[in-house]
Design a protein around this motif. Sequence first.
Motif, PDB file in Angstrom:
ATOM      1  N   PHE A  92      36.190  34.226   6.049  1.00 27.50           N
ATOM      2  CA  PHE A  92      35.943  32.781   6.065  1.00 27.50           C
ATOM      3  C   PHE A  92      36.758  32.114   7.169  1.00 27.50           C
ATOM      4  CE2 PHE A  92      37.758  28.685   4.643  1.00 27.50           C
ATOM      5  CZ  PHE A  92      36.610  27.904   4.656  1.00 27.50           C
ATOM      6  N   GLU A  93      38.044  32.440   7.248  1.00 32.01           N
ATOM      7  CA  GLU A  93      38.890  31.847   8.287  1.00 32.01           C
ATOM      8  C   GLU A  93      38.384  32.207   9.678  1.00 32.01           C
ATOM      9  OE1 GLU A  93      43.125  31.765   7.977  1.00 32.01           O
ATOM     10  OE2 GLU A  93      43.103  32.323   5.863  1.00 32.01           O
ATOM     11  N   GLN A  94      38.007  33.463   9.863  1.00 32.90           N
ATOM     12  CA  GLN A  94      37.519  33.909  11.158  1.00 32.90           C
ATOM     13  C   GLN A  94      36.241  33.164  11.563  1.00 32.90           C
ATOM     14  OE1 GLN A  94      36.623  38.102  11.325  1.00 32.90           O
ATOM     15  NE2 GLN A  94      35.551  37.919  13.273  1.00 32.90           N
ATOM     16  N   ARG A  95      35.275  33.087  10.632  1.00 33.84           N
ATOM     17  CA  ARG A  95      34.009  32.415  10.929  1.00 33.84           C
ATOM     18  C   ARG A  95      34.243  30.920  11.211  1.00 33.84           C
ATOM     19  NH1 ARG A  95      32.737  37.185  10.708  1.00 33.84           N
ATOM     20  NH2 ARG A  95      30.874  38.045   9.680  1.00 33.84           N
ATOM     21  N   ALA A  96      35.165  30.305  10.467  1.00 29.84           N
ATOM     22  CA  ALA A  96      35.442  28.885  10.675  1.00 29.84           C
ATOM     23  C   ALA A  96      36.033  28.645  12.056  1.00 29.84           C
ATOM     24  CB  ALA A  96      36.395  28.373   9.595  1.00 29.84           C
ATOM     25  N   ARG A  97      37.000  29.463  12.453  1.00 27.01           N
ATOM     26  CA  ARG A  97      37.650  29.275  13.762  1.00 27.01           C
ATOM     27  C   ARG A  97      36.685  29.539  14.906  1.00 27.01           C
ATOM     28  NH1 ARG A  97      42.485  31.390  10.961  1.00 27.01           N
ATOM     29  NH2 ARG A  97      43.949  29.648  10.849  1.00 27.01           N
ATOM     30  N   GLU A  98      35.760  30.474  14.710  1.00 23.47           N
ATOM     31  CA  GLU A  98      34.739  30.728  15.734  1.00 23.47           C
ATOM     32  C   GLU A  98      33.905  29.478  16.006  1.00 23.47           C
ATOM     33  OE1 GLU A  98      33.985  35.497  14.801  1.00 23.47           O
ATOM     34  OE2 GLU A  98      32.551  33.982  14.123  1.00 23.47           O
ATOM     35  N   TYR A 125      42.886  15.320   2.575  1.00 22.72           N
ATOM     36  CA  TYR A 125      42.963  15.707   3.984  1.00 22.72           C
ATOM     37  C   TYR A 125      41.627  15.509   4.696  1.00 22.72           C
ATOM     38  CZ  TYR A 125      47.636  17.696   3.608  1.00 22.72           C
ATOM     39  OH  TYR A 125      48.986  17.865   3.443  1.00 22.72           O
ATOM     40  N   ARG A 126      40.672  14.895   4.019  1.00 21.77           N
ATOM     41  CA  ARG A 126      39.357  14.563   4.584  1.00 21.77           C
ATOM     42  C   ARG A 126      38.600  15.803   5.037  1.00 21.77           C
ATOM     43  NH1 ARG A 126      39.435   9.831   8.838  1.00 21.77           N
ATOM     44  NH2 ARG A 126      37.206  10.145   8.478  1.00 21.77           N
ATOM     45  N   VAL A 127      38.603  16.846   4.219  1.00 18.59           N
ATOM     46  CA  VAL A 127      37.828  18.036   4.562  1.00 18.59           C
ATOM     47  C   VAL A 127      36.346  17.680   4.634  1.00 18.59           C
ATOM     48  CG1 VAL A 127      39.458  19.678   3.549  1.00 18.59           C
ATOM     49  CG2 VAL A 127      37.638  18.717   2.128  1.00 18.59           C
ATOM     50  N   ASP A 128      35.615  18.425   5.456  1.00 18.78           N
ATOM     51  CA  ASP A 128      34.172  18.201   5.578  1.00 18.78           C
ATOM     52  C   ASP A 128      33.397  18.910   4.473  1.00 18.78           C
ATOM     53  OD1 ASP A 128      34.496  16.684   7.902  1.00 18.78           O
ATOM     54  OD2 ASP A 128      34.475  18.473   9.166  1.00 18.78           O
ATOM     55  N   HIS A 129      33.887  20.073   4.043  1.00 21.21           N
ATOM     56  CA  HIS A 129      33.242  20.858   2.991  1.00 21.21           C
ATOM     57  C   HIS A 129      34.324  21.593   2.201  1.00 21.21           C
ATOM     58  CE1 HIS A 129      29.504  20.366   5.337  1.00 21.21           C
ATOM     59  NE2 HIS A 129      30.195  20.797   6.373  1.00 21.21           N
ATOM     60  N   ILE A 130      33.979  21.940   0.939  1.00 24.58           N
ATOM     61  CA  ILE A 130      34.851  22.811   0.137  1.00 24.58           C
ATOM     62  C   ILE A 130      34.022  23.976  -0.368  1.00 24.58           C
ATOM     63  CG2 ILE A 130      36.221  23.033  -1.967  1.00 24.58           C
ATOM     64  CD1 ILE A 130      37.173  20.200  -1.606  1.00 24.58           C
ATOM     65  N   THR A 152      29.878  20.831  -1.442  1.00 18.86           N
ATOM     66  CA  THR A 152      30.514  22.076  -1.867  1.00 18.86           C
ATOM     67  C   THR A 152      29.479  23.196  -1.843  1.00 18.86           C
ATOM     68  OG1 THR A 152      30.028  21.737  -4.226  1.00 18.86           O
ATOM     69  CG2 THR A 152      32.118  20.856  -3.394  1.00 18.86           C
ATOM     70  N   ILE A 153      29.968  24.407  -1.667  1.00 15.73           N
ATOM     71  CA  ILE A 153      29.137  25.606  -1.754  1.00 15.73           C
ATOM     72  C   ILE A 153      29.909  26.621  -2.587  1.00 15.73           C
ATOM     73  CG2 ILE A 153      28.091  27.514  -0.477  1.00 15.73           C
ATOM     74  CD1 ILE A 153      27.554  25.715   1.802  1.00 15.73           C
ATOM     75  N   ASN A 154      29.195  27.297  -3.484  1.00 12.55           N
ATOM     76  CA  ASN A 154      29.830  28.283  -4.359  1.00 12.55           C
ATOM     77  C   ASN A 154      29.656  29.686  -3.798  1.00 12.55           C
ATOM     78  OD1 ASN A 154      30.265  26.136  -6.286  1.00 12.55           O
ATOM     79  ND2 ASN A 154      28.100  26.344  -6.817  1.00 12.55           N
ATOM     80  N   VAL A 155      30.714  30.468  -3.894  1.00 11.15           N
ATOM     81  CA  VAL A 155      30.690  31.868  -3.485  1.00 11.15           C
ATOM     82  C   VAL A 155      31.229  32.700  -4.637  1.00 11.15           C
ATOM     83  CG1 VAL A 155      31.684  33.587  -1.898  1.00 11.15           C
ATOM     84  CG2 VAL A 155      30.926  31.372  -1.021  1.00 11.15           C
ATOM     85  N   GLU A 318      25.503  29.632   7.606  1.00 12.51           N
ATOM     86  CA  GLU A 318      24.108  29.284   7.878  1.00 12.51           C
ATOM     87  C   GLU A 318      23.684  28.096   7.014  1.00 12.51           C
ATOM     88  OE1 GLU A 318      19.758  31.409   7.338  1.00 12.51           O
ATOM     89  OE2 GLU A 318      21.437  32.655   8.007  1.00 12.51           O
ATOM     90  N   VAL A 319      24.106  28.117   5.754  1.00 14.36           N
ATOM     91  CA  VAL A 319      23.787  27.005   4.850  1.00 14.36           C
ATOM     92  C   VAL A 319      24.536  25.742   5.278  1.00 14.36           C
ATOM     93  CG1 VAL A 319      23.998  26.168   2.477  1.00 14.36           C
ATOM     94  CG2 VAL A 319      23.215  28.506   2.907  1.00 14.36           C
ATOM     95  N   LEU A 320      25.808  25.888   5.644  1.00 11.48           N
ATOM     96  CA  LEU A 320      26.597  24.731   6.065  1.00 11.48           C
ATOM     97  C   LEU A 320      26.006  24.057   7.296  1.00 11.48           C
ATOM     98  CD1 LEU A 320      30.279  25.996   5.638  1.00 11.48           C
ATOM     99  CD2 LEU A 320      29.171  24.189   4.340  1.00 11.48           C
ATOM    100  N   GLU A 321      25.463  24.859   8.199  1.00 10.00           N
ATOM    101  CA  GLU A 321      24.979  24.328   9.471  1.00 10.00           C
ATOM    102  C   GLU A 321      23.536  23.832   9.411  1.00 10.00           C
ATOM    103  OE1 GLU A 321      25.800  27.675  11.946  1.00 10.00           O
ATOM    104  OE2 GLU A 321      27.965  27.293  11.995  1.00 10.00           O
TER     105      GLU A 321
END
Length: 341
Positions: A92-98, A125-130, A152-155, A318-321
């Motif tokens: 998740f961290e890797q994909r987010a930073r990309e 902190y005004r996150v865009d998604h959780i 939000t998206i569930n995993v 893909e869902v987020l975008e």
Amino acid sequence: MTDSRSDKRPTIYDLAKLTNTSASTVGAVLNGTWKKRRISQKLADQIRKVAREQGYSPNMQARALRTERSGIIGMIVPMYDNRYFGALAQTFEQRARERGLFPIVTCTRRDPELEIEAAQSMLAYRVDHIVCTGATNPDKIAEICGAQGVSTINVDLPGTSSPSIISDNYSAALELTADILGRLGFPCAGRDSDVVFIGGRAHDHNTSERIRGFRMAHANAGATIAPEFVRPCGYAAHKAERSFDAFVEKVGRLPSGIFVNSTISLEGIVNWFKRAGLEKLEQVTLGCFDWDPYAALLGRNTTMVRQNVPAMMDMLFEVLEDPDKRGSGVTQIMPDIIRMP
């Protein structure tokens, strides 16, 4: 001697000049949308390299004012104590930073109150998604976030209010159980099963689906299952060890096979065999719904389920975008079945 370096922070305009490109091209690379712009991999790598060398960092406050988006994305995870959740957080961290996003990951120990507290802190902190990973009450988190316009998206565990990306627990458990039964060395039709299911929580979606797959594989083989052979005792290692101890004491012998519902529970089973004698493990056909490379040391009678973390995280972004994909449906990703050589 004076330092000739400027204290001025580099901007995307500076990076554009250094890479002979436009500011919009640099911006697309740094915010992760460069593929949609048909920018080449080579140029994207060059821009990121120059950005690192120049010490570039985005002005998150300016971005938030300009776009009404902070560029921050949060993930709640229940535990760090197995490879699966650790891999989810890391990927998740890797994909987010990309994509030029700043990821925040926090562990909530399967505590509903901590989950709500974590979500509220991220909203501050005004996150865009959780991203709610293995959350005990994802719909409550979705309600709190939705009131502030945050999606939000569930995993791992599904909810009903937000899109969910999970493993195909039923199909993988069906295949894993069939593998165990096939390696027992004797026919199962017309007799009670001698494979015990250990671990997990009976009321959660993943365990119930895995038990359903476990039962269906037995039905397909013509075998029945006695009640004491299905033991969703919780995930903790000590609970699995205690439950298996009670099982062996009740039936008076080892089972022919064991379906262990996570590597956390597997730790408890291994602890039991350490006490009873590790050589006895060779008498048992073992299957585990989770994966760890060290399980190869348990011998050739072991099969594991490796959940497809890269595919799950690719689907997440893909869902987020794509707002059109943000329904409340469930996407299931088939895990890999790993048979030890």
